[in-house]
Each structure stands twice: as C-alpha cells, then as structure tokens.
Design a protein around this motif. Structure first.
Motif, PDB file in Angstrom:
ATOM      1  N   HIS A 643       0.839  -1.195   0.000  1.00 60.96           N
ATOM      2  CA  HIS A 643       0.000   0.000   0.000  1.00 60.96           C
ATOM      3  C   HIS A 643       0.877   1.250   0.000  1.00 60.96           C
ATOM      4  O   HIS A 643       1.841   1.334   0.765  1.00 60.96           O
ATOM      5  CB  HIS A 643      -0.905   0.034   1.233  1.00 60.96           C
ATOM      6  CG  HIS A 643      -1.769  -1.177   1.395  1.00 60.96           C
ATOM      7  ND1 HIS A 643      -2.915  -1.375   0.650  1.00 60.96           N
ATOM      8  CD2 HIS A 643      -1.657  -2.261   2.211  1.00 60.96           C
ATOM      9  CE1 HIS A 643      -3.481  -2.514   1.001  1.00 60.96           C
ATOM     10  NE2 HIS A 643      -2.734  -3.078   1.950  1.00 60.96           N
ATOM     11  N   ARG A 645       1.547   4.856   1.219  1.00 63.12           N
ATOM     12  CA  ARG A 645       1.116   5.502   2.453  1.00 63.12           C
ATOM     13  C   ARG A 645       2.108   6.595   2.860  1.00 63.12           C
ATOM     14  O   ARG A 645       3.314   6.478   2.629  1.00 63.12           O
ATOM     15  CB  ARG A 645       0.943   4.481   3.572  1.00 63.12           C
ATOM     16  CG  ARG A 645       2.151   3.622   3.846  1.00 63.12           C
ATOM     17  CD  ARG A 645       1.852   2.635   4.971  1.00 63.12           C
ATOM     18  NE  ARG A 645       1.441   1.317   4.490  1.00 63.12           N
ATOM     19  CZ  ARG A 645       0.687   0.474   5.186  1.00 63.12           C
ATOM     20  NH1 ARG A 645       0.239   0.813   6.367  1.00 63.12           N
ATOM     21  NH2 ARG A 645       0.369  -0.706   4.693  1.00 63.12           N
ATOM     22  N   ALA A 664      -3.706   7.315   3.033  1.00 66.24           N
ATOM     23  CA  ALA A 664      -3.784   6.697   1.705  1.00 66.24           C
ATOM     24  C   ALA A 664      -4.191   7.691   0.628  1.00 66.24           C
ATOM     25  O   ALA A 664      -4.199   7.348  -0.557  1.00 66.24           O
ATOM     26  CB  ALA A 664      -4.777   5.539   1.724  1.00 66.24           C
ATOM     27  N   HIS A 670      -5.255   4.475   6.380  1.00 62.07           N
ATOM     28  CA  HIS A 670      -4.993   3.031   6.447  1.00 62.07           C
ATOM     29  C   HIS A 670      -5.185   2.496   7.858  1.00 62.07           C
ATOM     30  O   HIS A 670      -4.746   3.105   8.836  1.00 62.07           O
ATOM     31  CB  HIS A 670      -3.555   2.728   6.026  1.00 62.07           C
ATOM     32  CG  HIS A 670      -3.324   2.748   4.551  1.00 62.07           C
ATOM     33  ND1 HIS A 670      -3.979   1.905   3.689  1.00 62.07           N
ATOM     34  CD2 HIS A 670      -2.478   3.495   3.789  1.00 62.07           C
ATOM     35  CE1 HIS A 670      -3.561   2.130   2.449  1.00 62.07           C
ATOM     36  NE2 HIS A 670      -2.656   3.100   2.485  1.00 62.07           N
TER      37      HIS A 670
END
Length: 701
Positions: A643, A645, A664, A670
C-alpha cells in the motif's frame, strides 16, 4: 589564636606548602638535568645509560622501591651496600628504548605527562611494569576519552592485558551498549574474534548488553569460535547459555547479509547450524509440553525430564548421522572428520573451562580453504565439521543439537522488545488520538495499551535504557515528553524539549533521545536539534542541521543519527544528513534519495537504513522503499510496500520491519499493517489496526 584566624591562615599555609613542594621538585629536576648526585644508572635496551636518583625512583615506582630498598639494595657494581658512596651507582637494565627511558625520567622529575595515541601503548606497558600508578591512571584516562567505535576493541584489549580493571569494565560496557552498530564495522568484528575467552565471557554476561536481534550474538560467537576452533570448540557449551536461545526460533533465520558479515565461511556455517538446532529444540520443547498437557507419556524420554529430552534428541541425531554418514563413522577415533578441514581432538566436555589467560591463536586451527568452506556451506556433508564435537571419555558423537539443547533456553538477559506499540495520530476528521494498541507478532493480534496522557498527532518516539519508551509531542507553541515505564503499564511526564516544534522527527541512539527539525512558533521551518539524556533528565542543544526540514524522518544506525527527506518552504528534500556525536556536527551525505519524500518514515534493519512511503512533490503517496548501506555508501531500491502511504508508523521487531497505518489519500486512512522480511525480500500482510489512523508513531517494546 581564634578559630576565625585559624581558618584564614589555613589556605595561606596550604599555598605555602604547595609552593615549597614545587620548589623542591624543581630543585630535584635541576639536579637530574645537570646529572649531579645521581646514584642510579638506567640502561636502555640499546645500551644507553640514563642517570637518576634512588630517592626519586623509589618514591615514584613500586618496582624501584622493591629493587632499591629491598633485596636489590646491594646491587652496586664493585661494592656492597655497606660501603656505598654517592659516587657509586648501580646499573638497572630495562627493556625500553633510550627515548622511552628519557620520557619516563622527564615524567618522574617534572611531573608532566602528555599521553597520545602514539605513546599510550608503551607508556601503559612501562607504568604497569614499573608500577607507576599516576602514569597508569593518566594512560587509562586517555583511553577512556578514546573509546569510540573504531578504537573500543583496542582499548579493551589494552585494559585487559595490563590489568586495568576499571577501564576494562568501562570498555565492556561500551561495546555491550553499542554491539549491534559495532558489528556493522568489519574491523571491529575482526577485532572481537581476538578477545581472550575471559573477555568474551564478560561481554556476553554484561547486563548492559543490547542487540537488535539475538542472531547477531549467534554470529559473533560463531566468528569467535571459528577463528581458533581447536582451542575454542570446547568452550562452546559455556558460551551458548549466555545467549537467549529461546528467542532465535521466533526471529527470521540469519540473513545472507548477517552470514556474509561473518569473518569466515566456517563461521557462517556454524551460525546457520546453531540456529537450526535452536529451532529443533523449540519444537522438542513444544512437543513435550503438548504431551504433558494431554497426559501422554512419549517414548524416548520426550515427555520426561530434561535428561530425557537430551537423550531423545541425542539418539535421534545419532541415528540420522549413522544413516547418512556410515562411511564417516568408520574414521579413526584419534581425529575428527569435518566437512572441509581437520580438527584434531576437538573434544567438548563439561570440565572445559574458560581460562582468562588463554589467548588462543588462530594459528592452532587448520583453517578451511575459501572454496571448500563455501562449498560446505552451500551443500554440507554429514557429519559436518560441527558434528565432530566429541564427548570426553565417550566414543559417541554429541552433535551440535545436543550442545544447544543442554544450553536451552539460555540466559534471560535484560530487556528485549517482543511487541509493537502504536500510539497517537489523528483520525479522518483530523482529531488527535490518545489510543494505544499493542501487536503480538506470535499470535498476529492487537490488544489495547495504556492510553496516552494527551492526544499526540505527528509525535515521535525513541526506545532507551532497559525498555523505557520516550514519546515527544506538542505543537508550535508547546512541547511534551512522556515516558512509558519498562512494565508497559503507565506513562510519566518528563521535561519537554526547549524548543516547541510540530512535525519534528525523533530517534533514540546510544541511550540518548534526539529531536530535530520541525515547524516552530510563527510556522517557521527550523534546522535546530536537541538531545535528551535520561540519566540527568536534561535537554542540550545540538549544532543545527545543514538544512531546515519538517515532515522528515530520523533514524539511528551504528550510533549515528540520520535525517532524511522532508520539506523546507516549498522544496521537498532528497537530501540526507547524518549527525556524528564524536565530531559533534551534521554532514550531508553525497548520495541522495532516489526521489523527493516528505511525511516519510525510516528505521534501521539488518545493518541498513530503510526509508519508505511518504509524499512526492506532486502530492502522490509513495509505496517505494530505499535502503542505505553505510559500508557501501549508496542507496538501492527495495521491494515496494503493498500500500502507498504517508505519515505511517514504522518500527523494526524480530528481524522484520513493520509499516502501520498512514494516509492513503482521497480522504482515506490506512488501518492496514504489513511486515517486510529482508531474507525473503517480501512484504507480508498482518492483522490490521482497530481503525485507520495517520500521523501515528510505532515502536518496538
């Protein structure tokens, strides 16, 4: 005379006494320089004579006092002590050069000592041999000031050799507190293999010993044993109980980087086999507990006492060795078979002790060739060179597994982080959070922790001492410092930083807490830095960073503090600078990050500095990860996170790097958590947080 007058006279009397003594010393020095009334001749190793006075030598040196006032007082050439006159003199031969003896006499007569790196070794030798206590203390004081990553092993060896017990303890303490960072330096790692057994035992027993992973100690012991295996293998069973063997199975196996840092391929092979044996011991222990809980009596002593567990594993290993290496077992009992070399009489028995005077030399060990040792590591034979450890008085082979089992579970040493703590941050509506959550990697589960005393978005933390976590927070007009005790149950307020700052970065290094950069008061981006000493509970200002920055990351590696990325005004940094406490200054690294990053995170893992996530100049969240190896002096790309981030929490625990929460983008925060395994080069998902949060801190506790 009235008491008041006596009090007034005492300082004057002391001053007169000091002046008189100084005049006497100057007079004696004058007699020595003119060589008048000298009654002793010191002969150097190269034959030169240096005149001196008995009374000066005897009053300054225990060696000369015993020689001239004791049994050696009649050592005068051509006459006895009864008819000795001032013109007669004795000759004392000493194992020092003419220049060294001249320096010694200058010290004794003029009471002036200048110790430096070029003369400290022979001055300390002379002070020890001649028993000149002030000179020895001056040398020890210089060596204390020289304690540094580059010189610590040399200082320790000198202190041990010349029986400077206080300095030796300080040297052991220094190395124990900085061991993880010291093992990254090849010259230090090589130097540690030269420690005599007593010093290694003292180091491993030190209460201040701190390492990032227990595998680092495993590799250190393997290095030390392999450097002189014939003499040191019998000591392995005494060294292993000083390791926390029970932690090894929960860590990732020694990485290729850690094994590559071992001084020899044989040492890497030993480290790998010791780790495998620890995993087997944990499995045996778990099986025993399971069978006891179920009320089942296992065969071979598995469910029995410790002796039963030992015999079971021993018998199991012997059967494996006999099945796989029948030809090896027919070798002569007078020599031991190894995978890539020969170790003769490497018996390991409980009676083998650590001899403090045993400076085992690697010359007694038939070392492996690089090619055959490397082949042995890649494709070990059965039995390997470690399986040739024999039991004293017994023809049976004990194997490395049995030795590890005897030492299991090892010493419970001080504080070792076992959980991940995340705290503070903000929610989607930008409200500050007090909530704390704790992650247990063994069960992959989260539980609530002690609530923060105040909401702390964009705070930072550093782990110091014996498990005390310090959190720095506040804003542009106020500062806050709180401490979580070692029990992990309560927060305590401490004195906050001198300069209030928001979006600063925090890291712990060498027992100190560093705070750098941020925005302060009138939204000004600052380059200022401070350091907090928990021993004195005081803050001190540090030199400014080379560049002002906020929303950056700070992490420590090898005792140095790195500031990475961030923003100043409208520009987002790619630059990295490092603070060296020895030099007392920040220095920009020549190698910059591959991309600009702000609101990024950084941590040290496996001897490298990792920076991850953040936001680019185009306000895009980043998933990319970069690693910096100070030995190579360059950045290299690593596997990206799952992810993208920014403003996430990052911490290393158990040989893995955890990325927690973060922003995010697109009004999303997140709750996702992932862990990076450097051995596999992959990010693996973990259980998520209870809710999404950004601007949070993460730390191993």
């Amino acid at each position: 005379m009235r008491p008041a007058l006596l009090d007034m006279c005492e300082p004057a009397a002391r001053q007169q006494q000091q002046q008189f003594l100084a005049a006497q010393c100057a007079s004696l020095a004058g007699l020595w320089r003119s060589q008048q009334l000298v009654d002793v001749q010191l002969q150097s190793a190269d034959g030169d004579l240096h005149g001196a006075h008995r009374v000066v030598l005897a009053s300054s040196s225990g060696f000369f006092r015993a020689l001239l006032c004791g049994a050696g007082q009649s050592m005068k050439e051509g006459s006895s002590s009864s008819n000795c006159s001032l013109q007669d003199s004795i000759v004392v031969q000493l194992p020092y050069s003419s220049q060294q003896l001249s320096s010694l006499l200058t010290i004794l007569y003029e009471h002036s000592i200048t110790v430096c790196a070029g003369n400290v070794a022979w001055l300390l030798d002379m002070a020890s041999y001649l028993e000149v206590a002030p000179l020895q203390e001056a040398c020890c004081e210089f060596l204390r000031s020289a304690l540094s990553p580059e010189a610590c092993v040399d200082v320790l060896l000198l202190a041990h050799h010349y029986h400077c017990s206080a300095l030796q303890s300080e040297g052991v303490q220094y190395i124990a507190q900085h061991l993880s960072s010291l093992l990254l330096l090849p010259e230090v790692r090589q130097g540690l293999t030269k420690l005599p057994p007593a010093l290694l035992l003292q180091l491993l027993s030190c209460e201040a010993l701190e390492v990032d992973q227990e595998a680092e100690l495993l590799c250190l012991v393997s290095d030390w044993v392999a450097a002189a295996a014939q003499d040191r293998l019998p000591l392995l069973h005494q060294l292993l109980p000083l390791l926390q063997l029970s932690l090894l199975p929960d860590e990732a196996p020694p990485s290729q980087q850690q094994l590559g840092a071992c001084t020899t391929p044989a040492a890497a092979q030993l480290a790998r086999q010791l780790h495998q044996a620890a995993v087997q011991c944990q499995q045996q222990h778990g099986l025993q507990q399971q069978q006891q809980q179920q009320g089942v009596q296992g065969g071979g002593g598995v469910a029995g006492n410790d002796d039963g567990r030992y015999l079971h594993l021993l018998q199991q290993q012997q059967r494996q060795q006999q099945a796989a290496g029948a030809s090896a077992s027919s070798s002569s009992s007078s020599s031991s078979i190894c995978a890539a070399g020969s170790l003769q009489d490497s018996s390991l028995h409980p009676g083998a002790g650590l001899d403090p005077n045993n400076h085992a030399s690697s010359s007694t060990f038939n070392t492996f060739s690089a090619a055959t040792a490397a082949a042995a590591v890649e494709q070990p034979c059965t039995p390997t060179w470690l399986d040739c450890i024999g039991s004293s008085g017994s023809s049976s082979s004990r194997g490395i597994g049995a030795v590890v089992l005897e030492a299991w579970p090892g010493r419970q040493r001080g504080y070792q982080p076992t959980r991940l703590l995340v705290a503070g941050g903000h929610d989607l509506s930008w409200r500050g959070l007090k909530a704390v959550e704790l992650y247990d990697p063994r069960s992959d589960s989260w539980s609530p922790g002690p609530t923060l005393p105040a909401a702390l978005p964009f705070a930072g933390a550093g782990l110091l001492g014996r498990g005390e976590l310090y959190v720095v927070g506040g804003g542009m007009y106020s500062s806050l410092l709180v401490k979580l005790d070692a029990a992990g149950e309560a927060w305590h307020s401490c004195e906050g930083p001198r300069t209030p700052r928001l979006h600063a970065a925090v890291a712990g290094a060498s027992g100190l807490l560093y705070v750098a950069g941020g925005r302060s008061q009138v939204n000004q981006v600052v380059a200022t830095a401070e350091v907090y000493d928990p021993a004195s509970c005081c803050w001190q200002s540090l030199p400014d960073m080379q560049q002002p920055r906020y929303a950056h990351a700070v992490a420590s590696l090898a005792g140095r503090v790195y500031a990475l990325g961030g923003q100043a005004s409208k520009a987002i940094h790619r630059s990295v600078e490092v603070f060296d406490a020895g030099r007392g200054a920040w220095e920009l690294l020549s190698q910059q990050l591959a991309s600009e990053r702000k609101y990024c995170a950084a941590a040290a893992l496996g001897g490298r500095l990792l920076v991850l996530g953040g936001m680019s100049e185009a306000r895009c969240r980043l998933a990319s990860v970069e690693g910096y190896d100070p030995r190579e002096g360059r950045w290299s790309p690593l596997t990206s996170m799952t992810h993208a981030r920014s403003s996430c929490g990052v911490a290393a625990l158990g040989g893995r790097l955890f990325a927690v929460g973060g922003n995010a983008g697109d009004q999303q925060l997140h709750a996702a958590v992932e862990a990076y395994d450097p051995a596999a080069g992959k990010w693996m998902p973990c259980s998520p947080l209870s809710c999404g949060r950004s601007g949070l801190l993460a730390a191993a506790v």
